[in-house]
Design a protein around this motif. Structure first.
Motif, PDB file in Angstrom:
ATOM      1  N   GLU A  26       0.807  -1.059   0.383  1.00 56.35           N
ATOM      2  CA  GLU A  26      -0.184  -0.063  -0.322  1.00 56.35           C
ATOM      3  C   GLU A  26       0.507   1.002   0.244  1.00 56.35           C
ATOM      4  OE1 GLU A  26      -3.728   2.054   2.753  1.00 56.35           O
ATOM      5  OE2 GLU A  26      -2.670   0.101   2.945  1.00 56.35           O
ATOM      6  N   ALA A  27       2.233   1.193   0.850  1.00 57.52           N
ATOM      7  CA  ALA A  27       2.909   1.967   1.177  1.00 57.52           C
ATOM      8  C   ALA A  27       3.390   2.890  -0.127  1.00 57.52           C
ATOM      9  CB  ALA A  27       4.018   2.461   1.912  1.00 57.52           C
ATOM     10  N   LEU A  28       4.290   1.867  -0.866  1.00 58.01           N
ATOM     11  CA  LEU A  28       4.725   1.873  -2.239  1.00 58.01           C
ATOM     12  C   LEU A  28       3.666   2.105  -3.696  1.00 58.01           C
ATOM     13  CD1 LEU A  28       6.496  -2.006  -2.336  1.00 58.01           C
ATOM     14  CD2 LEU A  28       7.456   0.599  -1.269  1.00 58.01           C
ATOM     15  N   GLY A  29       2.728   1.826  -3.362  1.00 65.73           N
ATOM     16  CA  GLY A  29       1.212   2.453  -4.086  1.00 65.73           C
ATOM     17  C   GLY A  29       1.738   3.824  -4.062  1.00 65.73           C
ATOM     18  N   GLU A  30       1.302   3.918  -3.021  1.00 62.31           N
ATOM     19  CA  GLU A  30       0.762   5.322  -2.469  1.00 62.31           C
ATOM     20  C   GLU A  30       2.313   6.524  -2.968  1.00 62.31           C
ATOM     21  OE1 GLU A  30      -0.361   6.343   1.396  1.00 62.31           O
ATOM     22  OE2 GLU A  30      -1.756   5.533   1.073  1.00 62.31           O
ATOM     23  N   SER A  31       3.125   6.095  -2.715  1.00 64.66           N
ATOM     24  CA  SER A  31       4.633   6.633  -3.221  1.00 64.66           C
ATOM     25  C   SER A  31       4.327   6.781  -5.166  1.00 64.66           C
ATOM     26  CB  SER A  31       5.534   6.271  -2.538  1.00 64.66           C
ATOM     27  OG  SER A  31       5.761   6.431  -1.253  1.00 64.66           O
ATOM     28  N   LEU A  32       4.065   5.624  -5.295  1.00 59.24           N
ATOM     29  CA  LEU A  32       4.205   5.495  -7.107  1.00 59.24           C
ATOM     30  C   LEU A  32       3.253   6.119  -7.635  1.00 59.24           C
ATOM     31  CD1 LEU A  32       7.287   2.845  -6.997  1.00 59.24           C
ATOM     32  CD2 LEU A  32       7.344   4.651  -7.548  1.00 59.24           C
ATOM     33  N   GLY A  33       1.844   5.928  -6.746  1.00 61.36           N
ATOM     34  CA  GLY A  33       0.526   6.528  -8.042  1.00 61.36           C
ATOM     35  C   GLY A  33       0.200   5.642  -8.623  1.00 61.36           C
ATOM     36  N   ILE A  34       0.161   3.839  -7.663  1.00 60.20           N
ATOM     37  CA  ILE A  34       0.410   3.176  -8.562  1.00 60.20           C
ATOM     38  C   ILE A  34      -0.775   2.012  -7.582  1.00 60.20           C
ATOM     39  CG2 ILE A  34       1.464   3.046 -10.242  1.00 60.20           C
ATOM     40  CD1 ILE A  34       3.029   0.676  -9.101  1.00 60.20           C
ATOM     41  N   SER A  35      -1.307   1.127  -8.019  1.00 64.08           N
ATOM     42  CA  SER A  35      -2.127   0.234  -7.207  1.00 64.08           C
ATOM     43  C   SER A  35      -1.787  -0.601  -6.391  1.00 64.08           C
ATOM     44  CB  SER A  35      -3.129  -0.293  -8.323  1.00 64.08           C
ATOM     45  OG  SER A  35      -2.767  -0.993  -8.968  1.00 64.08           O
ATOM     46  N   ARG A  36      -1.988  -2.031  -6.041  1.00 62.33           N
ATOM     47  CA  ARG A  36      -0.816  -2.728  -5.329  1.00 62.33           C
ATOM     48  C   ARG A  36      -1.192  -3.442  -5.833  1.00 62.33           C
ATOM     49  NH1 ARG A  36      -4.376  -3.832   0.287  1.00 62.33           N
ATOM     50  NH2 ARG A  36      -3.142  -5.286   0.605  1.00 62.33           N
TER      51      ARG A  36
ATOM     52  N   ALA B 206      -0.813  -4.001  -9.255  1.00 64.79           N
ATOM     53  CA  ALA B 206       0.509  -3.240 -10.073  1.00 64.79           C
ATOM     54  C   ALA B 206       1.958  -3.255  -9.545  1.00 64.79           C
ATOM     55  CB  ALA B 206       0.175  -1.323 -10.256  1.00 64.79           C
ATOM     56  N   ILE B 207       1.778  -2.876  -8.590  1.00 68.64           N
ATOM     57  CA  ILE B 207       2.777  -2.817  -7.234  1.00 68.64           C
ATOM     58  C   ILE B 207       3.664  -5.222  -7.360  1.00 68.64           C
ATOM     59  CG2 ILE B 207       3.582  -3.746  -4.999  1.00 68.64           C
ATOM     60  CD1 ILE B 207       4.528  -0.104  -6.162  1.00 68.64           C
ATOM     61  N   SER B 208       2.864  -5.631  -7.001  1.00 67.21           N
ATOM     62  CA  SER B 208       2.875  -6.630  -6.622  1.00 67.21           C
ATOM     63  C   SER B 208       3.333  -7.167  -8.868  1.00 67.21           C
ATOM     64  CB  SER B 208       1.297  -7.641  -7.121  1.00 67.21           C
ATOM     65  OG  SER B 208       2.008  -9.257  -7.133  1.00 67.21           O
ATOM     66  N   LYS B 209       2.685  -7.049  -9.809  1.00 71.25           N
ATOM     67  CA  LYS B 209       3.155  -7.428 -10.746  1.00 71.25           C
ATOM     68  C   LYS B 209       4.288  -6.636 -10.740  1.00 71.25           C
ATOM     69  CE  LYS B 209      -1.203  -7.065 -13.339  1.00 71.25           C
ATOM     70  NZ  LYS B 209      -2.145  -6.771 -14.644  1.00 71.25           N
ATOM     71  N   HIS B 210       4.757  -5.285 -10.979  1.00 68.11           N
ATOM     72  CA  HIS B 210       6.230  -5.401 -10.625  1.00 68.11           C
ATOM     73  C   HIS B 210       7.798  -5.801 -10.665  1.00 68.11           C
ATOM     74  CE1 HIS B 210       5.692  -1.536 -13.381  1.00 68.11           C
ATOM     75  NE2 HIS B 210       4.670  -1.305 -12.771  1.00 68.11           N
ATOM     76  N   ILE B 211       6.943  -6.061  -8.985  1.00 65.59           N
ATOM     77  CA  ILE B 211       8.005  -7.418  -8.010  1.00 65.59           C
ATOM     78  C   ILE B 211       7.534  -7.914  -8.842  1.00 65.59           C
ATOM     79  CG2 ILE B 211       7.871  -7.729  -6.044  1.00 65.59           C
ATOM     80  CD1 ILE B 211       8.571  -5.257  -4.985  1.00 65.59           C
ATOM     81  N   LYS B 212       6.954  -8.543  -9.307  1.00 66.97           N
ATOM     82  CA  LYS B 212       7.392 -10.289 -10.460  1.00 66.97           C
ATOM     83  C   LYS B 212       8.593 -10.279 -11.454  1.00 66.97           C
ATOM     84  CE  LYS B 212       3.334 -12.671  -9.486  1.00 66.97           C
ATOM     85  NZ  LYS B 212       1.810 -12.706  -9.833  1.00 66.97           N
ATOM     86  N   VAL B 213       8.611  -8.737 -12.042  1.00 71.73           N
ATOM     87  CA  VAL B 213       9.168  -8.326 -12.971  1.00 71.73           C
ATOM     88  C   VAL B 213      10.533  -7.966 -12.968  1.00 71.73           C
ATOM     89  CG1 VAL B 213      10.078  -6.832 -15.209  1.00 71.73           C
ATOM     90  CG2 VAL B 213       7.491  -7.685 -14.391  1.00 71.73           C
ATOM     91  N   LEU B 214      11.043  -7.185 -11.448  1.00 75.78           N
ATOM     92  CA  LEU B 214      11.456  -7.181 -10.221  1.00 75.78           C
ATOM     93  C   LEU B 214      13.111  -8.518  -9.975  1.00 75.78           C
ATOM     94  CD1 LEU B 214      11.346  -4.440  -8.412  1.00 75.78           C
ATOM     95  CD2 LEU B 214      12.288  -4.415 -10.673  1.00 75.78           C
ATOM     96  N   GLN B 215      12.218  -9.998  -9.522  1.00 70.97           N
ATOM     97  CA  GLN B 215      12.501 -11.030  -9.904  1.00 70.97           C
ATOM     98  C   GLN B 215      13.145 -11.443 -11.019  1.00 70.97           C
ATOM     99  OE1 GLN B 215       8.918 -12.458  -7.440  1.00 70.97           O
ATOM    100  NE2 GLN B 215       9.546 -12.017  -5.941  1.00 70.97           N
ATOM    101  N   SER B 216      12.355 -11.306 -11.711  1.00 71.49           N
ATOM    102  CA  SER B 216      12.841 -11.953 -13.426  1.00 71.49           C
ATOM    103  C   SER B 216      14.102 -11.411 -13.330  1.00 71.49           C
ATOM    104  CB  SER B 216      11.760 -11.893 -14.550  1.00 71.49           C
ATOM    105  OG  SER B 216      12.038 -10.817 -14.825  1.00 71.49           O
ATOM    106  N   TRP B 217      14.425 -10.486 -13.058  1.00 69.91           N
ATOM    107  CA  TRP B 217      15.950  -9.101 -13.174  1.00 69.91           C
ATOM    108  C   TRP B 217      16.863 -10.297 -12.349  1.00 69.91           C
ATOM    109  CZ3 TRP B 217      14.094  -3.614 -13.307  1.00 69.91           C
ATOM    110  CH2 TRP B 217      13.717  -3.347 -14.637  1.00 69.91           C
ATOM    111  N   GLY B 218      16.553 -11.195 -11.719  1.00 72.96           N
ATOM    112  CA  GLY B 218      17.044 -11.349 -10.895  1.00 72.96           C
ATOM    113  C   GLY B 218      17.502 -10.745  -9.187  1.00 72.96           C
ATOM    114  N   LEU B 219      16.529  -9.496  -8.881  1.00 77.69           N
ATOM    115  CA  LEU B 219      16.314  -9.841  -7.879  1.00 77.69           C
ATOM    116  C   LEU B 219      15.721 -10.352  -6.582  1.00 77.69           C
ATOM    117  CD1 LEU B 219      15.527  -5.843  -8.785  1.00 77.69           C
ATOM    118  CD2 LEU B 219      17.737  -6.432  -6.991  1.00 77.69           C
ATOM    119  N   ASP B 220      16.918 -10.202  -5.784  1.00 81.12           N
ATOM    120  CA  ASP B 220      16.377 -11.695  -4.165  1.00 81.12           C
ATOM    121  C   ASP B 220      15.023 -10.630  -3.556  1.00 81.12           C
ATOM    122  OD1 ASP B 220      15.281 -13.217  -2.943  1.00 81.12           O
ATOM    123  OD2 ASP B 220      17.220 -13.733  -2.168  1.00 81.12           O
ATOM    124  N   ILE B 221      13.780  -9.889  -4.350  1.00 83.16           N
ATOM    125  CA  ILE B 221      12.570  -9.750  -3.522  1.00 83.16           C
ATOM    126  C   ILE B 221      11.406 -10.938  -2.524  1.00 83.16           C
ATOM    127  CG2 ILE B 221      10.374  -7.887  -3.174  1.00 83.16           C
ATOM    128  CD1 ILE B 221      12.292  -7.304  -5.330  1.00 83.16           C
TER     129      ILE B 221
END
Length: 320
Positions: free
Chosen positions: A23-33, A35-50
């Motif tokens: 929720e806090a991440l979404g508020e800071s970036l102006g997107i929904s929770r 959408a945050i979840s979808k972006h997190i999955k992309v970041l994990q595919s880049w090799g980030l251990d989240i």
């Protein structure tokens, strides 16, 4: 080029290694929770251990130091320094701009979507844990003067890493850095130009800094990272600045003294000097004892038939 600004802003917020709610991440970036979840999955595919913990939110497994041009330029002069966090290939980016670049221009990335190594192989490039750096250099003496340059670059990188506390780093003919018989970094030099004209070189390197075991599970040879070679791992911005400075100095020296001026330095750092090795040349295997390099950059191999130089792009060296 695809816009990754939201994902990069998300990485910057998570880089402190603390938990952040969706929720806090979404508020800071102006997107929904969602959408945050979808972006997190992309970041994990880049090799980030989240990872995510119910009731706490998302966190990186450890704090992440992001590359910063201002921090690098505070430590080294570098005309044309570019940081492109997500890129196809740092080498290709410079190759596409050869006619527009100042001498010593550098491109850095956090993540390469199409990083490449020797013979067109893929270079594994997870986000933020390694160093992907390419430099442009013009050799007025022409393409022939570039023979053996990967050896000189290897010496430069090894000496830079040793200056930062990685005493056991060695070079491996013709274009790798080793630590304790495992691959630490690779060098790829690509060249354009015409006979009788200046050679335009793009010198690329990929250095394993803190890549985790699971990220390198697909690599088909023994590898290691700088964290294992140093008692205290240098910050990546300091690391980048040190490598840029060392490469600038070494390439200027190379223009003056050629490869011959680096033979002694190579032999001092040679991981396989006076050790039994085998050369893989197509389907053929040649075994012998490595005896360093000659003034053309050829590997000197001692066999029962005597001392013979080997050089060429289709030769691979392995320890016995």
């Amino acid at each position: 080029m695809k816009d990754h600004s939201t994902r990069l802003a998300l990485v910057a917020m998570l880089s402190d290694g603390q938990f952040h709610s969706g929720e806090a991440l979404g508020e800071s970036l102006g997107i929904s929770r969602a959408a945050i979840s979808k972006h997190i999955k992309v970041l994990q595919s880049w090799g980030l251990d989240i990872y995510r913990v119910q009731g706490k939110g998302y966190s990186l497994a450890s704090k992440l130091e992001l590359l910063d041009c201002d921090k690098i330029l505070a430590q080294v002069k570098c005309p044309g320094l570019e940081l492109i966090p997500v890129i196809d290939s740092t080498n290709q980016h410079l190759l596409d701009r050869v006619g527009q670049l100042p001498q010593g221009a550098v491109c850095l990335a956090e993540y390469q979507e199409a990083g490449r190594g020797r013979r067109g192989r893929q270079w594994l490039s997870p986000f933020g844990t390694n160093l992907y750096l390419s430099m442009y250099w013009r050799l007025d003496a022409g393409m022939a003067a570039a023979m053996g340059l990967s050896l000189v670059v290897g010496v430069a990188i090894a000496e830079a890493l040793q200056s930062l506390g990685a005493d056991g780093v060695k070079v491996k003919w013709p274009n790798d850095l080793y630590y304790q018989d495992k691959k630490l970094a690779g060098i790829l030099i690509e060249m354009t130009g015409q006979a009788g004209d200046a050679a335009h070189l793009v010198i690329g390197m990929g250095l394993n800094v803190a890549m985790a075991e699971q990220e390198g599970s697909g690599i088909d040879q023994a590898w290691t990272n700088l964290a294992r070679a140093c008692d205290g791992l240098p910050e990546r911005n300091q690391l980048a600045a040190t490598l840029i400075q060392q490469l600038h100095q070494t390439l200027e020296q190379y223009e003056q003294v050629g490869l011959e001026g680096f033979i002694e330095r190579w032999n001092r750092l040679d991981n396989f000097l006076d050790r039994p090795v085998k050369l893989l040349i197509g389907e053929r295997v040649v075994e012998g004892v490595a005896r360093g390099i000659n003034s053309q950059g050829a590997l000197l191999l001692e066999t029962e038939q005597g001392l013979k130089p080997y050089i060429g792009g289709e030769i691979s060296l392995r320890g016995c």
